[in-house]
Design a protein around this motif. Structure first.
Motif, PDB file in Angstrom:
ATOM      1  N   GLU A 109       6.644   4.683   7.243  1.00  0.00           N
ATOM      2  CA  GLU A 109       6.230   2.731   6.515  1.00  0.00           C
ATOM      3  C   GLU A 109       6.512   2.032   7.582  1.00  0.00           C
ATOM      4  OE1 GLU A 109       8.556   0.466   3.128  1.00  0.00           O
ATOM      5  OE2 GLU A 109      10.120   1.023   5.090  1.00  0.00           O
ATOM      6  N   LEU A 110       5.486   1.218   7.581  1.00  0.00           N
ATOM      7  CA  LEU A 110       5.412   0.345   8.367  1.00  0.00           C
ATOM      8  C   LEU A 110       5.703  -1.141   7.037  1.00  0.00           C
ATOM      9  CD1 LEU A 110       2.575  -1.194   8.195  1.00  0.00           C
ATOM     10  CD2 LEU A 110       2.288   0.840   9.821  1.00  0.00           C
ATOM     11  N   VAL A 111       5.882  -2.096   7.989  1.00  0.00           N
ATOM     12  CA  VAL A 111       5.914  -3.683   8.069  1.00  0.00           C
ATOM     13  C   VAL A 111       5.236  -4.428   8.433  1.00  0.00           C
ATOM     14  CG1 VAL A 111       7.279  -6.037   6.497  1.00  0.00           C
ATOM     15  CG2 VAL A 111       7.825  -3.175   6.227  1.00  0.00           C
ATOM     16  N   ALA A 112       4.489  -5.523   8.745  1.00  0.00           N
ATOM     17  CA  ALA A 112       3.251  -6.172   9.422  1.00  0.00           C
ATOM     18  C   ALA A 112       3.344  -7.652   8.670  1.00  0.00           C
ATOM     19  CB  ALA A 112       2.344  -5.250   9.869  1.00  0.00           C
ATOM     20  N   LEU A 117       0.896  -1.531  -0.085  1.00  0.00           N
ATOM     21  CA  LEU A 117      -0.118   0.518  -0.080  1.00  0.00           C
ATOM     22  C   LEU A 117       0.475   0.915   0.213  1.00  0.00           C
ATOM     23  CD1 LEU A 117      -2.256  -0.700   2.901  1.00  0.00           C
ATOM     24  CD2 LEU A 117      -3.130  -1.482   0.296  1.00  0.00           C
ATOM     25  N   ASN A 118       0.965   1.894  -1.200  1.00  0.00           N
ATOM     26  CA  ASN A 118       1.931   3.212  -1.107  1.00  0.00           C
ATOM     27  C   ASN A 118       1.409   4.878  -1.190  1.00  0.00           C
ATOM     28  OD1 ASN A 118       4.252   1.897  -1.231  1.00  0.00           O
ATOM     29  ND2 ASN A 118       3.860   0.924  -3.427  1.00  0.00           N
ATOM     30  N   PHE A 119       1.216   5.358  -0.457  1.00  0.00           N
ATOM     31  CA  PHE A 119       0.889   6.586  -0.117  1.00  0.00           C
ATOM     32  C   PHE A 119      -0.894   6.566  -1.085  1.00  0.00           C
ATOM     33  CE2 PHE A 119       5.311   6.380  -1.437  1.00  0.00           C
ATOM     34  CZ  PHE A 119       5.400   7.055  -0.167  1.00  0.00           C
ATOM     35  N   SER A 120      -1.226   5.910  -0.253  1.00  0.00           N
ATOM     36  CA  SER A 120      -2.799   5.838  -0.187  1.00  0.00           C
ATOM     37  C   SER A 120      -3.856   6.861  -0.004  1.00  0.00           C
ATOM     38  CB  SER A 120      -3.591   4.861   0.932  1.00  0.00           C
ATOM     39  OG  SER A 120      -2.840   3.132  -0.001  1.00  0.00           O
ATOM     40  N   ASP A 150       2.706 -16.670   6.131  1.00  0.00           N
ATOM     41  CA  ASP A 150       3.862 -16.463   6.295  1.00  0.00           C
ATOM     42  C   ASP A 150       3.615 -14.816   5.768  1.00  0.00           C
ATOM     43  OD1 ASP A 150       5.147 -18.197   7.906  1.00  0.00           O
ATOM     44  OD2 ASP A 150       5.306 -19.576   6.057  1.00  0.00           O
ATOM     45  N   GLY A 151       2.838 -14.160   4.842  1.00  0.00           N
ATOM     46  CA  GLY A 151       2.969 -13.105   3.612  1.00  0.00           C
ATOM     47  C   GLY A 151       2.588 -11.718   4.676  1.00  0.00           C
ATOM     48  N   GLU A 152       2.966 -10.574   3.921  1.00  0.00           N
ATOM     49  CA  GLU A 152       3.395  -9.127   5.037  1.00  0.00           C
ATOM     50  C   GLU A 152       2.719  -8.145   4.548  1.00  0.00           C
ATOM     51  OE1 GLU A 152       7.509  -8.821   5.138  1.00  0.00           O
ATOM     52  OE2 GLU A 152       7.585  -7.747   2.983  1.00  0.00           O
ATOM     53  N   LEU A 153       2.220  -7.555   5.056  1.00  0.00           N
ATOM     54  CA  LEU A 153       1.610  -6.030   4.649  1.00  0.00           C
ATOM     55  C   LEU A 153       2.788  -5.089   4.257  1.00  0.00           C
ATOM     56  CD1 LEU A 153      -1.188  -4.056   3.106  1.00  0.00           C
ATOM     57  CD2 LEU A 153      -1.351  -4.875   6.364  1.00  0.00           C
ATOM     58  N   GLN A 154       3.283  -4.171   3.531  1.00  0.00           N
ATOM     59  CA  GLN A 154       4.249  -2.994   3.665  1.00  0.00           C
ATOM     60  C   GLN A 154       3.753  -1.801   3.239  1.00  0.00           C
ATOM     61  OE1 GLN A 154       7.736  -2.701   1.648  1.00  0.00           O
ATOM     62  NE2 GLN A 154       7.617  -1.230   0.618  1.00  0.00           N
ATOM     63  N   PHE A 155       3.296  -0.946   4.260  1.00  0.00           N
ATOM     64  CA  PHE A 155       2.533   0.056   4.169  1.00  0.00           C
ATOM     65  C   PHE A 155       4.198   1.627   3.873  1.00  0.00           C
ATOM     66  CE2 PHE A 155       0.377   3.782   5.973  1.00  0.00           C
ATOM     67  CZ  PHE A 155      -0.675   3.961   5.496  1.00  0.00           C
ATOM     68  N   LYS A 156       3.431   3.013   3.685  1.00  0.00           N
ATOM     69  CA  LYS A 156       4.127   3.665   2.923  1.00  0.00           C
ATOM     70  C   LYS A 156       3.386   4.817   2.297  1.00  0.00           C
ATOM     71  CE  LYS A 156       7.479   2.864   0.305  1.00  0.00           C
ATOM     72  NZ  LYS A 156       8.687   3.073  -0.987  1.00  0.00           N
ATOM     73  N   THR A 157       3.790   5.655   4.021  1.00  0.00           N
ATOM     74  CA  THR A 157       2.752   7.196   3.198  1.00  0.00           C
ATOM     75  C   THR A 157       3.278   8.799   4.479  1.00  0.00           C
ATOM     76  OG1 THR A 157       0.511   8.409   3.724  1.00  0.00           O
ATOM     77  CG2 THR A 157       2.125   6.836   6.193  1.00  0.00           C
ATOM     78  N   ASP A 158       3.354   9.284   3.103  1.00  0.00           N
ATOM     79  CA  ASP A 158       4.139  10.657   4.083  1.00  0.00           C
ATOM     80  C   ASP A 158       3.191  11.122   4.852  1.00  0.00           C
ATOM     81  OD1 ASP A 158       1.747  11.373   1.164  1.00  0.00           O
ATOM     82  OD2 ASP A 158       2.189  13.456   1.650  1.00  0.00           O
ATOM     83  N   ASN A 159       1.873  10.699   5.155  1.00  0.00           N
ATOM     84  CA  ASN A 159       0.443  11.406   6.008  1.00  0.00           C
ATOM     85  C   ASN A 159       0.566  11.162   7.264  1.00  0.00           C
ATOM     86  OD1 ASN A 159      -2.634  11.949   7.178  1.00  0.00           O
ATOM     87  ND2 ASN A 159      -2.447  13.336   5.458  1.00  0.00           N
ATOM     88  N   GLN A 160       1.313  11.970   8.413  1.00  0.00           N
ATOM     89  CA  GLN A 160       1.323  11.449   9.455  1.00  0.00           C
ATOM     90  C   GLN A 160      -0.196  10.662  10.539  1.00  0.00           C
ATOM     91  OE1 GLN A 160       2.971  14.177  11.901  1.00  0.00           O
ATOM     92  NE2 GLN A 160       2.375  13.353  14.175  1.00  0.00           N
TER      93      GLN A 160
END
Length: 214
Positions: free
Chosen positions: A207-210, A114-117, A146-156
């Protein structure tokens, strides 16, 4: 960000069914058939103009990738690039990220990006945020154990909401960065178009990975 209509996009999409699916419900559990080789499958929800997913496909030929985008104009731009590159490990979907369990079988996806949603900053719109619990339930359903979710955003605000939402859902965090581009732990960050522009002006990227606890 909504793009202007591209009159050429729809004809281009219709002319290239080998690279893009407009009826993804037909492919549930059969996505590997779309690729040259059967490999771990990664999905980006909301691919924009495609820089991230294209560069990922180039960098990791041992993995298969799917770009999912709701805007016809945006997915048309990605398709144009793919027609030039013809990456064997990249497929496209014109579809809605709210329908993932209709597009993919349980545990079919190895990694989800999920990038900059859209942050949907108003409280009354929180159910539209891609890290709201209803979306998390879909991600859990389609991700491999075993899958992962990666999320990036510029919105605090969205990042804080996402941390709370995922924690309340019972997810475990593998990586959290409050200033990604200054984090010494990061060695292989592949950027989106938006990320490049925003970071070049000094903006902070979160960014977070979970993963889901099984």
């Amino acid at each position: 960000m909504r793009l202007r209509n591209k009159p050429w996009a729809k004809p281009l999409i219709n002319a290239n069914p080998e690279y893009i699916m407009v009826t993804p419900t037909d492919m549930q559990g059969k996505w590997q058939d779309r690729f040259e080789k059967s490999q771990p499958l990664s999905l980006e929800v909301g691919s924009g103009k495609g820089q991230f997913i294209i560069e990922m496909a180039k960098a990791y030929p041992e993995r298969n990738f799917i770009a999912l985008e709701l805007q016809e104009a945006a997915i048309g731009i990605i398709l144009k690039k793919q027609l030039e590159l013809k990456l064997p490990n990249l497929q496209l979907i014109l579809g809605d990220g709210a329908n993932l369990t209709e597009y993919f079988a349980p545990a079919e996806i190895a990694a989800l990006y999920l990038n900059f949603s859209d942050p949907w900053p108003k409280t009354r719109h929180e159910k539209r945020r891609l890290t709201y619990r209803d979306f998390l339930a879909q991600y859990e359903a389609i991700l491999d154990p075993d899958g992962e979710l990666q999320f990036k955003t510029d919105n605090q605000g969205l990042f804080e909401f996402s941390l709370v939402s995922m924690n309340n859902y019972g997810m475990a965090f593998d990586f959290v960065a409050l200033d990604l581009h200054k984090d010494a732990r990061v060695t292989d960050n592949i950027e989106t178009e938006y990320e490049q522009k925003f970071a070049s002006k000094g903006g902070r990227i979160y960014e977070l990975v979970a993963h889901f606890k099984r």
